[in-house]
Design an enzyme around this catalytic site. Structure first.
Site, mmCIF file in Angstrom:
data_model
loop_
_atom_site.group_PDB
_atom_site.id
_atom_site.type_symbol
_atom_site.label_atom_id
_atom_site.label_comp_id
_atom_site.label_asym_id
_atom_site.label_seq_id
_atom_site.Cartn_x
_atom_site.Cartn_y
_atom_site.Cartn_z
ATOM 1 N N ARG A 93 -10.536 -11.244 1.760
ATOM 2 C CA ARG A 93 -11.480 -12.211 1.193
ATOM 3 C C ARG A 93 -10.902 -13.624 1.190
ATOM 4 O O ARG A 93 -11.642 -14.602 1.221
ATOM 5 C CB ARG A 93 -11.878 -11.769 -0.211
ATOM 6 C CG ARG A 93 -10.784 -11.809 -1.231
ATOM 7 C CD ARG A 93 -11.088 -10.962 -2.454
ATOM 8 N NE ARG A 93 -11.101 -9.535 -2.122
ATOM 9 C CZ ARG A 93 -11.385 -8.572 -2.987
ATOM 10 N NH1 ARG A 93 -11.682 -8.881 -4.236
ATOM 11 N NH2 ARG A 93 -11.377 -7.310 -2.617
ATOM 12 N N LYS B 207 0.825 -1.199 0.000
ATOM 13 C CA LYS B 207 0.000 0.000 0.000
ATOM 14 C C LYS B 207 0.867 1.260 0.000
ATOM 15 O O LYS B 207 1.980 1.246 0.541
ATOM 16 C CB LYS B 207 -0.878 0.037 1.260
ATOM 17 C CG LYS B 207 -1.966 -1.001 1.333
ATOM 18 C CD LYS B 207 -2.727 -0.885 2.663
ATOM 19 C CE LYS B 207 -3.812 -1.925 2.793
ATOM 20 N NZ LYS B 207 -4.933 -1.688 1.858
ATOM 21 N N GLU C 216 -6.388 -9.510 0.535
ATOM 22 C CA GLU C 216 -6.139 -10.664 1.404
ATOM 23 C C GLU C 216 -7.318 -11.011 2.300
ATOM 24 O O GLU C 216 -7.486 -12.166 2.703
ATOM 25 C CB GLU C 216 -4.898 -10.411 2.267
ATOM 26 C CG GLU C 216 -5.112 -9.592 3.538
ATOM 27 C CD GLU C 216 -5.642 -8.171 3.307
ATOM 28 O OE1 GLU C 216 -6.377 -7.669 4.169
ATOM 29 O OE2 GLU C 216 -5.325 -7.572 2.264
#
Length: 463
Positions: A317, A243, A315
């Protein structure tokens, strides 16, 4: 049998001399102003008080003490039933009571209590202590269960990742289970592979603190089976698809789904709801190391479906998929999963409204009704089956992210739906778990979204 204790923000009716709080609207202000004594009327006029949003005034008594509070109760077409929560931050220390009826006395009292929340693990607050005499007909014990649950979730989400990793989340779950006489089982580290939870293991294996599946059980096995599944990503770097700085700043809240469903579990267990409750929390950190899972990796899930990794920052899910498959194996009446899952949900509905998904129209109508009743906003979005094709993979049964940049919250929900085939009903909530700014009853920081609406729904169904 003695009454259960009520939250310190509340006092039983009639136990103390309480300062009256009067709610004002543009319709009632003229009459109520005329009913004030001359001194108070002059003071309110000098203070420029009018029944406009955000306005209140403290009225003096003859001896200079606080004799009363006037607060606007505007918005007759779409009233803010949490508006009385603003009082907790502006009133001097003391005990107060509602002199007339707000739009909703129960929610007004709840908002008053929720506004008293302070996160004090690292710095103590010096705020004034204010208490509210419970309005007539309001169940203080039930409000206390709700307030305790919300405060639990806020505390867990507000705690930074250095003190709230997977082992710490497990300790919090164990403490809650012990309080209510529930059972807890955990599967940790490499044991996840042996127990067939490959996706949970893959996401969490790069971190120093081992991934785990926390499994809480409570209630009579003969009662309806309800399973709650909360995303417990204690910190999310994004993995190898790292990110940016701004995106990573608040990722301590990525276990907000787990915290919220622990809060809901507390409310239900404290009430003694007639259900067999199971709470599953896959708890991991999505970290970066030589053992991190990679884009284009393929894993066989617990369900048997093979999953290609299109993005390591999707990640949540993945860990939910293995937990959903486990829950589905015992064919419960209802599976509810809760997760801080997608930025797309925020683009669609902002930070305050939670999108939810289900194939059950009756359940959806109940969720919407309870969300309105509780001022706990949720909004149904469609499980639009044609978008399933966006999850196609050339090498596996499914990709964990969609092709293209559209409908991210919907495609995430469609991904999860593939892992629920036997349960009678399934509900997915894509929460934010954070207040961007302070609003009545909702201080800036961690928030327990959707739990109050679901508590109302489940207690209506199961008592």
């Amino acid at each position: 049998m003695a009454d259960a204790p009520i939250h310190p923000a509340f006092l039983p009716r009639g136990v103390a001399t309480a300062v009256p709080v009067t709610f004002i609207t543009s319709v009632t202000w003229g009459e109520l102003r005329a009913g004030l004594d001359a001194r108070q009327r002059a003071f309110a006029d000098a203070a420029g008080f009018e029944p406009r949003a955000g306005r209140h005034v403290l009225l003096p008594g003859p001896d200079g003490s606080l004799a009363g509070v006037l607060i606007e109760n505007a918005g007759d077409k779409q009233p803010d039933r949490f508006r009385p929560g603003a009082l907790a931050g502006v009133l001097p220390a003391g005990t107060y009571r509602f002199a007339n009826a707000p739009h909703d006395a129960r929610l007004a009292a709840l908002a008053f209590a929720l506004a008293s929340y302070r996160f004090e693990r690292y710095r103590k607050s010096d705020d004034e202590t204010v208490q509210l005499e419970l309005p007539e007909g309001v169940n203080g014990e039930d409000l206390t269960r709700i307030v305790e649950g919300v405060f639990l979730a806020r505390d867990l989400i507000n705690t930074p990742a250095n003190d709230m990793g997977p082992p710490d989340l497990e300790l919090a779950a164990r403490a809650l289970a012990t309080r209510h006489g529930a059972t807890v089982r955990t599967i940790v580290g490499e044991d996840l592979i042996a127990a067939n939870f490959p996706l949970i293991h893959a996401v969490g294996r790069a971190a120093d603190r081992a991934p785990r599946l926390i499994d809480i059980g409570w209630g009579d096995p003969s009662h309806p089976k309800i399973t709650l599944i909360g995303k417990g990503v204690c910190f999310d770097t994004g993995g190898l698809d790292i990110k940016p700085e701004a995106g990573m700043l608040n990722m301590k809240k990525d276990m907000g789904g787990a915290a919220t469903l622990l809060a809901l579990a507390h409310m239900l267990m404290a009430r003694g709801a007639k259900l067999r409750l199971r709470v599953l929390i896959p708890a991991v950190e999505n970290s970066i190391s030589s053992s991190a899972f990679r884009p284009r990796d393929v894993y066989r899930s617990r369900k048997g479906l093979t999953v290609e990794i299109g993005n390591t920052d999707a990640e949540g899910r993945l860990i939910l998929a293995d937990a959903l498959a486990l829950a589905d194996e015992e064919t419960p009446e209802l599976i509810v999963d809760m997760a801080t899952l997608t930025g797309a949900a925020r683009v669609a509905l902002g930070t305050e409204v939670v999108p939810f998904y289900t194939d059950d129209d009756v359940l959806a109508a109940e969720v919407a009704r309870c969300a309105e009743t509780e001022s706990d906003p949720l909004w149904r979005l469609p499980l639009w089956t044609p978008y399933d094709a966006l999850l196609d993979s050339k090498v596996a049964d499914v990709n964990n992210v969609s092709s293209g940049g559209f409908a991210g919250s919907i495609t995430a929900a469609l991904f999860l739906r593939r892992f629920v085939t036997a349960a009678k009903a399934w509900l997915h909530c894509d929460i934010y778990a954070w207040n961007q700014t302070t609003k009545p009853g909702r201080p800036e920081g961690a928030e327990c979204q959707a739990a109050r609406a679901l508590y109302t729904l489940l207690t209506a169904r199961y008592g």
